[in-house]
Write a protein that holds these residues in place. Structure first.
Motif, short mmCIF file in Angstrom:
data_model
loop_
_atom_site.label_atom_id
_atom_site.label_comp_id
_atom_site.label_asym_id
_atom_site.label_seq_id
_atom_site.Cartn_x
_atom_site.Cartn_y
_atom_site.Cartn_z
N PRO A 92 32.06 15.68 -59.63
CA PRO A 92 33.38 15.05 -59.72
C PRO A 92 34.18 15.47 -60.95
O PRO A 92 35.41 15.49 -60.90
N GLU A 93 33.49 15.83 -62.04
CA GLU A 93 34.23 16.24 -63.24
C GLU A 93 35.01 17.53 -62.98
O GLU A 93 36.18 17.65 -63.37
N LYS A 94 34.36 18.50 -62.34
CA LYS A 94 35.07 19.74 -62.00
C LYS A 94 36.22 19.45 -61.05
O LYS A 94 37.33 19.98 -61.21
N ILE A 95 35.96 18.60 -60.06
CA ILE A 95 37.00 18.28 -59.07
C ILE A 95 38.21 17.68 -59.76
O ILE A 95 39.36 18.10 -59.53
N LEU A 96 37.98 16.71 -60.62
CA LEU A 96 39.10 16.03 -61.29
C LEU A 96 39.84 16.98 -62.23
O LEU A 96 41.08 16.95 -62.29
N THR A 97 39.10 17.82 -62.93
CA THR A 97 39.75 18.76 -63.85
C THR A 97 40.65 19.73 -63.11
O THR A 97 41.80 19.96 -63.50
N MET A 147 37.29 6.99 -58.49
CA MET A 147 38.23 5.88 -58.51
C MET A 147 38.56 5.43 -59.93
O MET A 147 39.65 4.88 -60.17
N ALA A 148 37.66 5.68 -60.87
CA ALA A 148 37.96 5.36 -62.27
C ALA A 148 39.04 6.28 -62.82
O ALA A 148 39.74 5.92 -63.79
N ALA A 149 39.20 7.46 -62.22
CA ALA A 149 40.17 8.45 -62.71
C ALA A 149 41.57 8.21 -62.20
O ALA A 149 42.52 8.85 -62.67
N VAL A 150 41.73 7.30 -61.22
CA VAL A 150 43.06 7.06 -60.64
C VAL A 150 43.53 5.67 -61.02
O VAL A 150 42.72 4.76 -61.24
N PRO A 151 44.84 5.46 -61.11
CA PRO A 151 45.37 4.18 -61.60
C PRO A 151 45.44 3.10 -60.52
O PRO A 151 45.20 3.35 -59.34
N SER A 152 45.79 1.91 -60.97
CA SER A 152 46.05 0.80 -60.05
C SER A 152 47.08 1.22 -59.01
O SER A 152 48.03 1.94 -59.32
N GLY A 153 46.87 0.76 -57.78
CA GLY A 153 47.76 1.15 -56.69
C GLY A 153 47.27 2.35 -55.91
O GLY A 153 47.87 2.72 -54.89
N SER A 154 46.18 2.96 -56.37
CA SER A 154 45.57 4.08 -55.64
C SER A 154 44.75 3.52 -54.47
O SER A 154 44.49 2.32 -54.37
N PHE A 155 44.36 4.43 -53.58
CA PHE A 155 43.62 4.03 -52.39
C PHE A 155 42.35 4.86 -52.23
O PHE A 155 42.28 6.01 -52.70
#
Length: 260
Positions: free
Chosen positions: A134-139, A176-184
């Motif tokens: 997930p770290e590579k994906i998010l980066t 999900m920790a990487a995305v803000p409130s209101g994400s799905f």
């Protein structure tokens, strides 16, 4: 998007290509068709599952785009492009939508470059990565997505590739920790409610294409800490079926949830 393409081993079946075969596509090889035929022989419902899963994608993307105003998507386990891919559904409603696809099959990469094109107002990109990173994906996704704004994380037919449930839950939690409130978060995955489905999964594993089926209760746990939208986690054909009456119960379940 990187320029290198990993080597393609056509002698080993791959989930994306087997799925493509069940959907009537042509982007598959003999090994994929052999597994697909073996599974079909014991579990003919797999074709209905494949079609129902694609329909859920359309309904979920339509809802978060049209009703929730989402304009960013992180789609993990893209699979081979067919009709109504995530960016097509989203950009029909909101042309400015931005989509990042994630997969690690070389054939998917080739097709992604050719077919996953965007509207001029929006953007699509492709990350060549395993879901276990997930770290590579998010980066890499951050090149296209703004993680300070809500994102719809799509995990359709991908969590069964992670056999350890604790590891799979940790991956979902990190994303999900990487995305803000209101994400799905949208999840669609195979379940162990059918004996024929379990036997089909064993056939796939013996042929070199393993996939972990989980109970609907276990799939529900992936949404811990999120607000599940009605009707919750249900058999995929029964998720907001659009007035067609009682849909069939199949060995696949889905849900859509909002991050508070």
């Amino acid at each position: 998007m990187t320029d290198s393409i990993p080597s393609l081993d056509t002698s080993v079946p791959h989930s994306a290509r087997v799925w493509n075969y069940w959907l009537g596509g042509k982007d598959n090889f003999a090994a994929d068709r052999a597994v697909g035929d073996h599974v079909l022989a014991v579990y003919p419902q797999i074709v209905e599952i494949a079609k129902a899963s694609r329909t859920f994608l359309v309904r979920a993307v339509t809802h978060v785009t049209a009703e929730a105003g989402i304009r960013q998507f992180l789609d993990l386990g893209t699979g081979l492009p067919t009709a109504d891919n995530t960016h097509e559904v989203a950009q029909r409603i909101a042309p400015e939508s931005r989509i990042v696809y994630v997969d690690n099959d070389p054939l998917v990469l080739v097709h992604a470059r050719a077919l996953l094109t965007s509207t001029p107002q929006g953007a699509t990109d492709y990350v060549d990565s395993d879901v276990r990173d997930p770290e590579k994906i998010l980066t890499e996704a951050a090149r296209t997505l703004d993680f300070s704004k809500p994102v719809a994380v799509m995990m359709l037919g991908i969590l069964g590739n992670v056999f350890d449930t604790a590891e799979a839950q940790a991956i979902v939690q990190r994303l999900m920790a990487a995305v803000p409130s209101g994400s799905f978060l949208a999840i669609n995955d195979g379940t162990d409610v059918s004996q024929a489905g379990v036997e089909a999964a064993e056939l796939r594993a013996d042929a070199g294409d393993p996939y972990c089926l989980r109970s609907p209760a276990l799939l529900t746990r992936f949404f811990d800490g999120l607000e599940l939208l009605p009707p919750g986690v249900v058999s995929t054909p029964r998720w907001r079926p659009g007035g067609i009456g009682d849909a069939d119960e199949l060995g696949v379940a889905c849900g859509l949830a909002r991050k508070p």
